[in-house]
Design a protein around this motif. Sequence first.
Motif, PDB file in Angstrom:
ATOM      1  N   LEU A 116       0.837  -1.191   0.000  1.00 38.07           N
ATOM      2  CA  LEU A 116       0.000   0.000   0.000  1.00 38.07           C
ATOM      3  C   LEU A 116       0.878   1.249   0.000  1.00 38.07           C
ATOM      4  CD1 LEU A 116      -2.731  -0.904   2.651  1.00 38.07           C
ATOM      5  CD2 LEU A 116      -2.863  -1.121   0.174  1.00 38.07           C
ATOM      6  N   ASN A 117       0.423   2.279  -0.697  1.00 43.16           N
ATOM      7  CA  ASN A 117       1.145   3.552  -0.654  1.00 43.16           C
ATOM      8  C   ASN A 117       0.726   4.317   0.604  1.00 43.16           C
ATOM      9  OD1 ASN A 117      -1.330   4.779  -1.191  1.00 43.16           O
ATOM     10  ND2 ASN A 117      -0.892   5.056  -3.357  1.00 43.16           N
ATOM     11  N   LEU A 118       1.398   5.417   0.871  1.00 41.26           N
ATOM     12  CA  LEU A 118       1.150   6.152   2.114  1.00 41.26           C
ATOM     13  C   LEU A 118      -0.264   6.704   2.201  1.00 41.26           C
ATOM     14  CD1 LEU A 118       4.534   8.015   2.616  1.00 41.26           C
ATOM     15  CD2 LEU A 118       3.754   5.890   3.641  1.00 41.26           C
ATOM     16  N   GLU A 119      -0.822   7.125   1.094  1.00 43.84           N
ATOM     17  CA  GLU A 119      -2.187   7.654   1.106  1.00 43.84           C
ATOM     18  C   GLU A 119      -3.177   6.557   1.483  1.00 43.84           C
ATOM     19  OE1 GLU A 119       0.008   8.167  -1.375  1.00 43.84           O
ATOM     20  OE2 GLU A 119       0.389  10.313  -1.080  1.00 43.84           O
ATOM     21  N   ALA A 120      -2.977   5.349   0.952  1.00 44.10           N
ATOM     22  CA  ALA A 120      -3.862   4.227   1.288  1.00 44.10           C
ATOM     23  C   ALA A 120      -3.708   3.848   2.760  1.00 44.10           C
ATOM     24  CB  ALA A 120      -3.560   3.033   0.394  1.00 44.10           C
ATOM     25  N   ILE A 121      -2.487   3.884   3.261  1.00 40.26           N
ATOM     26  CA  ILE A 121      -2.252   3.588   4.677  1.00 40.26           C
ATOM     27  C   ILE A 121      -2.950   4.620   5.550  1.00 40.26           C
ATOM     28  CG2 ILE A 121      -0.479   3.467   6.471  1.00 40.26           C
ATOM     29  CD1 ILE A 121       1.398   2.298   4.300  1.00 40.26           C
ATOM     30  N   ASP A 122      -2.913   5.882   5.136  1.00 34.99           N
ATOM     31  CA  ASP A 122      -3.607   6.939   5.870  1.00 34.99           C
ATOM     32  C   ASP A 122      -5.106   6.663   5.907  1.00 34.99           C
ATOM     33  OD1 ASP A 122      -3.830   9.368   7.298  1.00 34.99           O
ATOM     34  OD2 ASP A 122      -4.218  10.474   5.445  1.00 34.99           O
ATOM     35  N   VAL A 123      -5.664   6.248   4.787  1.00 33.02           N
ATOM     36  CA  VAL A 123      -7.095   5.915   4.732  1.00 33.02           C
ATOM     37  C   VAL A 123      -7.400   4.748   5.660  1.00 33.02           C
ATOM     38  CG1 VAL A 123      -8.913   4.980   3.235  1.00 33.02           C
ATOM     39  CG2 VAL A 123      -7.466   6.846   2.418  1.00 33.02           C
ATOM     40  N   VAL A 124      -6.567   3.713   5.640  1.00 31.92           N
ATOM     41  CA  VAL A 124      -6.772   2.544   6.500  1.00 31.92           C
ATOM     42  C   VAL A 124      -6.756   2.964   7.968  1.00 31.92           C
ATOM     43  CG1 VAL A 124      -5.720   0.382   7.300  1.00 31.92           C
ATOM     44  CG2 VAL A 124      -5.902   0.847   4.845  1.00 31.92           C
ATOM     45  N   PHE A 125      -5.787   3.788   8.360  1.00 33.07           N
ATOM     46  CA  PHE A 125      -5.704   4.221   9.759  1.00 33.07           C
ATOM     47  C   PHE A 125      -6.903   5.082  10.146  1.00 33.07           C
ATOM     48  CE2 PHE A 125      -1.638   2.359   9.997  1.00 33.07           C
ATOM     49  CZ  PHE A 125      -1.301   2.299  11.335  1.00 33.07           C
ATOM     50  N   ASN A 126      -7.367   5.937   9.245  1.00 28.58           N
ATOM     51  CA  ASN A 126      -8.557   6.738   9.539  1.00 28.58           C
ATOM     52  C   ASN A 126      -9.784   5.855   9.714  1.00 28.58           C
ATOM     53  OD1 ASN A 126      -7.358   9.291   9.590  1.00 28.58           O
ATOM     54  ND2 ASN A 126      -7.512   9.516   7.372  1.00 28.58           N
ATOM     55  N   LEU A 127      -9.922   4.851   8.853  1.00 34.53           N
ATOM     56  CA  LEU A 127     -11.063   3.932   8.967  1.00 34.53           C
ATOM     57  C   LEU A 127     -10.979   3.110  10.249  1.00 34.53           C
ATOM     58  CD1 LEU A 127     -11.446   2.732   5.276  1.00 34.53           C
ATOM     59  CD2 LEU A 127     -13.001   4.227   6.557  1.00 34.53           C
ATOM     60  N   LEU A 128      -9.794   2.634  10.584  1.00 37.78           N
ATOM     61  CA  LEU A 128      -9.629   1.876  11.826  1.00 37.78           C
ATOM     62  C   LEU A 128      -9.954   2.739  13.041  1.00 37.78           C
ATOM     63  CD1 LEU A 128      -6.369  -0.146  11.099  1.00 37.78           C
ATOM     64  CD2 LEU A 128      -8.692  -1.042  11.302  1.00 37.78           C
ATOM     65  N   ASN A 129      -9.581   4.007  12.990  1.00 39.04           N
ATOM     66  CA  ASN A 129      -9.903   4.923  14.084  1.00 39.04           C
ATOM     67  C   ASN A 129     -11.409   5.113  14.199  1.00 39.04           C
ATOM     68  OD1 ASN A 129      -9.368   6.731  16.190  1.00 39.04           O
ATOM     69  ND2 ASN A 129      -9.490   8.465  14.783  1.00 39.04           N
ATOM     70  N   LYS A 130     -12.090   5.268  13.066  1.00 37.04           N
ATOM     71  CA  LYS A 130     -13.547   5.430  13.095  1.00 37.04           C
ATOM     72  C   LYS A 130     -14.229   4.175  13.613  1.00 37.04           C
ATOM     73  CE  LYS A 130     -13.872   8.948   9.543  1.00 37.04           C
ATOM     74  NZ  LYS A 130     -14.413   9.375   8.277  1.00 37.04           N
ATOM     75  N   VAL A 131     -13.734   3.002  13.223  1.00 38.02           N
ATOM     76  CA  VAL A 131     -14.292   1.744  13.724  1.00 38.02           C
ATOM     77  C   VAL A 131     -14.130   1.675  15.236  1.00 38.02           C
ATOM     78  CG1 VAL A 131     -13.940  -0.765  13.761  1.00 38.02           C
ATOM     79  CG2 VAL A 131     -14.049   0.439  11.582  1.00 38.02           C
ATOM     80  N   SER A 132     -12.974   2.072  15.735  1.00 44.20           N
ATOM     81  CA  SER A 132     -12.726   2.056  17.180  1.00 44.20           C
ATOM     82  C   SER A 132     -13.687   2.985  17.913  1.00 44.20           C
ATOM     83  CB  SER A 132     -11.285   2.454  17.453  1.00 44.20           C
ATOM     84  OG  SER A 132     -11.037   2.486  18.827  1.00 44.20           O
TER      85      SER A 132
END
Length: 101
Positions: A63-79
Amino acid sequence: MNTNDLVPVTVLCMHYKIEMSFFYSLEEVGLINLESIEETKFIPSESIGEIEKIIRLQQDLNLNLEAIDVVFNLLNKVSVLQDELQSARNRLQIYERNEYI
């Protein structure tokens, strides 16, 4: 912050076999915060877990950095949603207990 709570980025680069520029890119995107002390870059030790997740996402899933940023934002929202759900369940249990009394 105490320097005992900081890990030099150069140590992480050697340990994970990655370039220093990777950490600069992570900071640029906003995924990590680097601390500077006497021209040496450090990362707070409590961020090591997140950095390991980022490295795995980048290396294992390519994954590129932008995709990783999206993943972390989604994981934060799930939490956040899980916390809200647990809070709602706890409140519901209070009402259910009072209903039977």
